[in-house]
Design an enzyme around this catalytic site. Structure first.
Site, mmCIF file in Angstrom:
data_model
loop_
_atom_site.group_PDB
_atom_site.id
_atom_site.type_symbol
_atom_site.label_atom_id
_atom_site.label_comp_id
_atom_site.label_asym_id
_atom_site.label_seq_id
_atom_site.Cartn_x
_atom_site.Cartn_y
_atom_site.Cartn_z
ATOM 1 N N GLY A 14 0.768 -1.240 0.000
ATOM 2 C CA GLY A 14 0.000 0.000 0.000
ATOM 3 C C GLY A 14 0.794 1.281 0.000
ATOM 4 N N SER A 15 2.074 1.237 -0.400
ATOM 5 C CA SER A 15 2.847 2.482 -0.339
ATOM 6 C C SER A 15 2.388 3.483 -1.406
ATOM 7 C CB SER A 15 4.346 2.204 -0.456
ATOM 8 O OG SER A 15 4.687 1.786 -1.747
ATOM 9 N N ASN A 16 1.961 2.993 -2.579
ATOM 10 C CA ASN A 16 1.450 3.934 -3.590
ATOM 11 C C ASN A 16 0.117 4.528 -3.154
ATOM 12 O OD1 ASN A 16 3.153 4.153 -6.177
ATOM 13 N ND2 ASN A 16 3.264 1.973 -5.680
ATOM 14 N N ASN A 108 -2.606 2.095 -14.262
ATOM 15 C CA ASN A 108 -1.798 1.190 -13.445
ATOM 16 C C ASN A 108 -0.405 1.776 -13.313
ATOM 17 O OD1 ASN A 108 -0.985 -1.327 -12.151
ATOM 18 N ND2 ASN A 108 0.058 -1.839 -14.067
ATOM 19 N N HIS A 110 3.444 0.586 -12.961
ATOM 20 C CA HIS A 110 4.289 -0.606 -13.145
ATOM 21 C C HIS A 110 5.749 -0.213 -12.886
ATOM 22 C CE1 HIS A 110 5.471 -4.518 -14.751
ATOM 23 N NE2 HIS A 110 6.479 -3.862 -15.308
ATOM 24 N N ASP A 151 -0.031 -5.140 -18.648
ATOM 25 C CA ASP A 151 0.953 -4.071 -18.884
ATOM 26 C C ASP A 151 0.953 -3.587 -20.335
ATOM 27 O OD1 ASP A 151 1.731 -4.506 -16.243
ATOM 28 O OD2 ASP A 151 3.261 -5.953 -16.821
ATOM 29 N N GLU A 180 8.014 5.849 -8.345
ATOM 30 C CA GLU A 180 6.600 5.471 -8.540
ATOM 31 C C GLU A 180 5.683 6.422 -7.782
ATOM 32 O OE1 GLU A 180 5.317 1.448 -7.845
ATOM 33 O OE2 GLU A 180 7.290 0.680 -8.343
HETATM 34 C C1 GRF Z 1 4.492 -1.343 -7.027
HETATM 35 O O1 GRF Z 1 5.827 -1.624 -7.284
HETATM 36 C C2 GRF Z 1 3.720 -1.180 -8.322
HETATM 37 O O2 GRF Z 1 4.500 -0.665 -9.349
HETATM 38 C C3 GRF Z 1 3.336 -2.592 -8.640
HETATM 39 O O3 GRF Z 1 3.065 -3.182 -7.398
HETATM 40 C C4 GRF Z 1 3.785 -2.522 -6.374
HETATM 41 C C5 GRF Z 1 2.826 -2.073 -5.322
HETATM 42 O O4 GRF Z 1 3.481 -1.531 -4.211
HETATM 43 N N1 GRF Z 1 2.245 -2.634 -9.564
HETATM 44 P P1 GRF Z 1 2.643 -0.842 -3.047
HETATM 45 O O5 GRF Z 1 1.650 -1.870 -2.541
HETATM 46 O O6 GRF Z 1 1.973 0.345 -3.624
HETATM 47 O O7 GRF Z 1 3.666 -0.492 -2.002
#
Ligand code: GRF
Length: 201
Positions: A14-16, A108, A110, A151, A180
């Site tokens: 969940g970091s994003n 998405n 990636h 992708d 990211e």
């Molecule tokens: C990220 O590296 C994203 O690019 C990929 O999955 C990972 C998710 O990381 N699709 P997080 O859960 O957001 O930390």
């Protein structure tokens, strides 16, 4: 205000998602996360969303055909009047019901410079291992429009990071993850401000 639905992975860290929520909280992103959807109760990303007072929904895949799963997922999103769907750690191919109904409204993130190091089976650490093994001097991340192939959809934006000869896979992964977070928030900000109108081409 644009309403965002975030789909996270089964065990999503969940970091994003947190990067999006933090940008909204500090006023640099003018959107609203209307719902976070995961497939496994207790996933760190879902717990983080709950702590941030964001609604969560669990849509499991067990005992459901692909079509049934797609219908339930679609209903969960449509019910919240979501304008933009963000896949942040979501690993599956999205059911057709969703890619059709939300064409150009699903993105998405990636962890490579697509089309390099993408496709079925290229996720997480595997991507960065492949990058190191290929001996390239640059990698990065990509935000792309989601269609029903892994992708595959149109690239919206990319950000590069350097790969140094002495880098471990963890070094590469950490550098890409930082990129990211900023790239994803920047793209969503552009969508929220109308600079990149929906549906994306
Ligand atoms: C990220 O590296 C994203 O690019 C990929 O999955 C990972 C998710 O990381 N699709 P997080 O859960 O957001 O930390």
């Amino acid at each position: 205000m644009l309403r965002i639905g975030v789909l996270v992975g089964a065990k999503g860290r969940g970091s994003n998602l947190m990067a999006i929520l933090n940008a909204i909280a500090d006023g640099t992103l003018n959107g609203q996360v209307a719902v976070v959807i995961g497939s496994l109760k207790g996933a760190p990303a879902l717990e983080a969303a709950t702590l941030a007072c964001v609604a969560t929904v669990v849509v499991g895949t067990a005992n459901r055909t692909d079509d049934e799963y797609g219908e339930v997922l679609l209903r969960a999103i449509a019910k919240r009047d979501v304008d933009l769907v963000v896949l942040a750690g979501y690993m599956r191919r999205l059911p057709d019901a969703l890619t059709t109904s939300y064409a150009g409204r699903i993105i998405n993130i990636h962890p490579s410079l697509l089309p390099a190091f993408g496709g079925h089976g290229m996720y997480g650490r595997k991507v960065h291992e492949a990058v190191r093994d290929a001996g390239v001097s640059e990698t990065g991340c990509t935000v792309h429009v989601v269609d029903n192939e892994y992708d595959h959809g149109a690239v919206v934006a990319q950000r590069c990071v350097a790969v140094h000869p002495e880098d471990s896979v963890d070094d590469i992964a950490a550098r890409v993850l930082g990129a990211e977070h900023s790239l994803l928030v920047d793209v969503i900000r552009d969508i929220c401000s109308g600079l990149r109108p929906l549906p994306l081409a």
